[in-house]
Design an enzyme around this catalytic site. Structure first.
Site, PDB file in Angstrom:
ATOM      1  N   ASP A  42      16.353  -4.659  10.147  1.00 19.95           N
ATOM      2  CA  ASP A  42      15.849  -3.714  11.139  1.00 19.95           C
ATOM      3  C   ASP A  42      16.214  -4.085  12.573  1.00 19.95           C
ATOM      4  OD1 ASP A  42      14.315  -1.427  11.903  1.00 19.95           O
ATOM      5  OD2 ASP A  42      13.148  -1.763  10.086  1.00 19.95           O
TER       6      ASP A  42
ATOM      7  N   TRP B 149       9.257   7.290   7.553  1.00 20.51           N
ATOM      8  CA  TRP B 149       8.577   7.559   8.824  1.00 20.51           C
ATOM      9  C   TRP B 149       7.365   6.656   8.884  1.00 20.51           C
ATOM     10  CZ3 TRP B 149       9.288  12.944   6.745  1.00 20.51           C
ATOM     11  CH2 TRP B 149       8.368  13.260   5.751  1.00 20.51           C
TER      12      TRP B 149
HETATM   13  C1  LIG Z   1      18.570   4.050  15.344  1.00 23.21           C
HETATM   14  C2  LIG Z   1      17.110   4.332  15.216  1.00 23.21           C
HETATM   15  C3  LIG Z   1      16.488   4.213  13.986  1.00 23.21           C
HETATM   16  C4  LIG Z   1      15.119   4.478  13.844  1.00 23.21           C
HETATM   17  N1  LIG Z   1      14.533   4.369  12.612  1.00 23.21           N
HETATM   18  C5  LIG Z   1      13.219   4.671  12.465  1.00 23.21           C
HETATM   19  C6  LIG Z   1      12.612   4.633  11.176  1.00 23.21           C
HETATM   20  O1  LIG Z   1      13.225   4.315  10.169  1.00 23.21           O
HETATM   21  N2  LIG Z   1      11.298   4.975  11.093  1.00 23.21           N
HETATM   22  C7  LIG Z   1      10.558   5.345  12.178  1.00 23.21           C
HETATM   23  O2  LIG Z   1       9.385   5.673  12.038  1.00 23.21           O
HETATM   24  N3  LIG Z   1      11.115   5.361  13.424  1.00 23.21           N
HETATM   25  C8  LIG Z   1      12.426   5.051  13.580  1.00 23.21           C
HETATM   26  N4  LIG Z   1      12.999   5.100  14.824  1.00 23.21           N
HETATM   27  C9  LIG Z   1      12.168   5.465  15.984  1.00 23.21           C
HETATM   28  C10 LIG Z   1      11.877   6.955  15.995  1.00 23.21           C
HETATM   29  O3  LIG Z   1      13.057   7.701  15.909  1.00 23.21           O
HETATM   30  C11 LIG Z   1      11.128   7.354  17.257  1.00 23.21           C
HETATM   31  O4  LIG Z   1       9.886   6.679  17.268  1.00 23.21           O
HETATM   32  C12 LIG Z   1      10.902   8.841  17.399  1.00 23.21           C
HETATM   33  O5  LIG Z   1      10.094   9.078  18.515  1.00 23.21           O
HETATM   34  C13 LIG Z   1      10.261   9.422  16.178  1.00 23.21           C
HETATM   35  O6  LIG Z   1      10.066  10.792  16.358  1.00 23.21           O
HETATM   36  P1  LIG Z   1       8.601  11.412  16.277  1.00 23.21           P
HETATM   37  O7  LIG Z   1       7.901  10.906  17.507  1.00 23.21           O
HETATM   38  O8  LIG Z   1       8.840  12.857  16.293  1.00 23.21           O
HETATM   39  O9  LIG Z   1       8.000  10.906  15.036  1.00 23.21           O
HETATM   40  C14 LIG Z   1      14.363   4.849  14.975  1.00 23.21           C
HETATM   41  C15 LIG Z   1      14.996   4.968  16.218  1.00 23.21           C
HETATM   42  C16 LIG Z   1      16.352   4.715  16.347  1.00 23.21           C
HETATM   43  C17 LIG Z   1      17.005   4.860  17.694  1.00 23.21           C
END
Ligand SMILES: Cc1cc2nc3c(=O)[nH]c(=O)nc-3n(C[C@H](O)[C@H](O)[C@H](O)COP(=O)(O)O)c2cc1C
Length: 606
Positions: free
Chosen positions: A288, A192
């Protein structure tokens, strides 16, 4: 009728001709990536979800590219077209929130309060399909067909995740889609990023002196819940409430078997465990969604205490890489659904587009009903202050008569209206943690472009054609786009960016200049846009013509200022101290193997 689980969605996709089964054995190591990448780059009607029935080393089938075109993404939400999400949420906001209700900033919270009040909040049940099989003794993540996505990845990664935690201080749940690195069968990396909900819970755990915080990694469930993990909702608002509203039915939850946490009952797999907010381990590299590898960095570690799954579970996953990939359409759903929320705070916004080339944060196109000078700037600052929009690296504002979904039309309007000195706002601030061009980790230069009409100004003079003979004598690799932008492939060993820009402006002073690495193919404008948006720190990499120009000189006949943008790869000699990541490319052996096996997959000729 709402999908109860992933398999119902798969059935409907298959019936609609949107999913293809691949029954020949395939490898989870790179082969599935190469196949899916090729399919993702096809026109929509040939771009299918793929169900790999036999993945070497695992008894479970794997499904990928579920959201990978606009039709499937719409089917995931049971709407005819993704813009219906915008219409539905706008209607709900109008219905539930009469004007003047409460202070502006609590209105988004009010929307979700309204959803809870109509019974769409998550609901607990006692026995769950996802717990048909419970493994608490020596649980091992390797039972799933976890992908190694790109050749230089640091290992295997779970990607289409719902990572659930509760804030140790408040107990409020967060779910995020974060990739999870597999270190071994019981030890995982929690990626995260620093602006995300999981990270906030980690910090909250540090402050509360906690050493074991429950965490669950959920795979599968109904498609709205899967998507909701990627939704950038304000902290303290449960994404599963939004999923419940989208489905028209609450998401059902069950208690974990080994942790004090609840998880969606109709998922395919759940990995339960805990993390110590003070324990970190190097995570990455990972190919990524920026199209580059993110380098290794420290992230928390999850210790697995149980795995539960359906008896005939299907493992859902995704790959990310150079756009377009499946995540483009997940992002499009987010854009459509968040448009009404943006309008809640800034009523003059008409539409928003975050094109695939900008990989979500790198470019936001906004149309507004302009009423006063500086209105575009007000919108930029407003967006930069709105949740994860704070990470937007470039915001372009146009008048409402421009369709922002038509990127060509926006580009044309920029060419017609923008004076790069007077209409540009360059600021510093938070950028996505994955942004490799920023001088500091997660902090860099951003740009706002006011491409609205300014009727008070005299029209710009017609462009003068470039003298091709003189340009070709100066540069071996160049082209002029729309008589307005000179693109140069730069060999920095021979000429610095500053020298190149000076030469172009000596020859063609009325052109904007774009510098790219020497080998880049200029004929693919989508690729050019992706490089410019990803490789540029908008503070460091911009040269404006006539440096001594007075930005407050507002006389209507002040000559137009041109911009030069250095979108080349940067090193310490260019003022970039952090190292430059490697661009993603599949290994030639895998490309060759997939080409040789293509007819076995049953995916037709590409
Ligand atoms: C396929 C995919 C993979 C993702 N991988 C990550 C990741 O590894 N780390 C991250 O921080 N956000 C990643 N994201 C973006 C988060 O899912 C997004 O910012 C989401 O709002 C995070 O939830 P939160 O706001 O509750 O933290 C990804 C999004 C997608 C669509």
């Amino acid at each position: 009728m709402a999908y109860r689980n992933l398999r119902e969605f798969i059935e409907r996709l298959e019936a609609a001709g949107e999913l293809v089964r691949v029954s020949t054995p395939v490898s989870a190591e790179l082969e599935i990536t190469e196949i899916t990448d090729r399919i993702s780059k096809q026109p929509h009607h040939r771009n299918k979800a793929l169900l790999f029935e036999r993945v070497e080393g695992s008894e479970f089938p794997l499904v990928i590219n579920l959201f990978g075109n606009p039709r499937r993404a719409a089917m995931a939400f049971e709407v005819g077209d993704l813009d219906e999400l915008n219409v539905r949420l706008s209607r709900l906001i109008d219905l539930r929130l009469p004007r003047g209700l409460g202070p502006m900033l609590s209105r988004a919270g009010d929307v979700f309060g309204a959803l809870r009040s109509i019974g769409l909040g998550p609901k607990m049940i006692r026995s769950a399909p996802v717990q048909e099989v419970v493994i608490t003794e020596n649980p091992d993540v390797h039972l799933m067909p976890v992908l190694k996505c790109w050749p230089h990845d640091g290992g295997r990664y779970l990607t289409l995740t719902q990572v659930i935690t509760r804030d140790p201080a408040t107990g409020i749940r967060n779910v995020g889609m974060y990739r999870i690195q597999v270190y071994d069968g019981q030890t995982l990396g929690l990626h995260w990023q620093r602006h995300k909900g999981g990270r906030e819970h980690q910090q909250s755990g540090v402050e509360a002196g906690r050493t074991k915080i429950p965490v669950a990694v959920v795979l599968g469930g109904d498609p709205a819940s899967i998507w909701a993990a990627s939704a950038p909702l304000p902290p303290n608002i449960d994404e599963y409430l939004l999923a419940g509203w989208l489905r028209g039915r609450p998401v059902e939850f069950v208690k974990c078997v080994s942790q004090d946490l609840e998880v969606p009952a109709h998922a395919e797999f759940v990995i339960e465990g805990w993390f110590d907010p003070n324990e970190h381990r190097l995570e990455g590299p990972f190919g990524d969604h920026t199209g580059f590898y993110t380098p290794r960095d420290l992230f928390p570690v999850m210790h697995v205490t149980a795995i539960t799954h359906r008896r005939n579970a299907i493992y859902p996953t995704t790959i990310v890489g150079k756009p377009p990939m499946e995540d483009v359409w997940m992002g499009k759903a987010t854009e459509r659904l968040f448009l009404p929320l943006m309008k809640l705070f800034m009523g003059e916004i008409r539409d928003v587009n975050m094109p695939p080339e900008g990989v979500f944060h790198n470019l936001v196109l906004v149309s507004i009903r302009k009423r006063f000078p500086g209105h575009a700037q007000k919108i930029m600052y407003g967006l930069w202050g709105l949740g994860l929009m704070m990470l937007a690296k470039a915001i372009v504002v146009v008048d409402e008569d421009v369709d922002v979904q038509n990127v060509e039309a926006v580009a044309q309007r920029i060419l017609e209206t923008v004076d790069w000195r007077r209409d540009v706002t360059i600021v510093d601030g938070p950028v996505d943690q994955l942004d490799h061009s920023a001088i500091l980790d997660s902090f860099g230069g951003k740009i706002g472009v006011d491409a609205t009409r300014k009727p008070e100004r005299a029209p710009f003079p017609d462009p003068v054609p470039v003298n091709e003979v003189v340009m070709s004598a100066a540069f071996s690799n160049w082209r002029c786009w729309r008589d307005a932008v000179v693109i140069v492939g730069l060999n920095k060993a021979r000429c610095t960016p500053e020298e190149a820009v000076r030469i172009v402006w000596d020859i063609a002073p009325d052109k904007d200049v774009l510098l790219l690495d020497a080998g880049v193919d200029f004929s693919n404008l989508s690729d050019v846009a992706w490089r410019v948006l990803g490789n540029v720190d908008w503070r460091r990499d911009v040269i404006l013509q006539r440096g001594m120009f007075d930005p407050y000189d507002m006389r209507p006949d002040v000559p137009r200022t041109r911009i030069a943008i250095d979108a080349t790869t940067k090193g310490p000699e260019d003022g970039h101290p952090r190292g430059w990541p490697e661009e993603l490319a599949m290994s030639p052996e895998v490309v060759e193997r997939v080409t040789a096996r293509w007819s076995e997959y049953g995916l037709g000729n590409l």
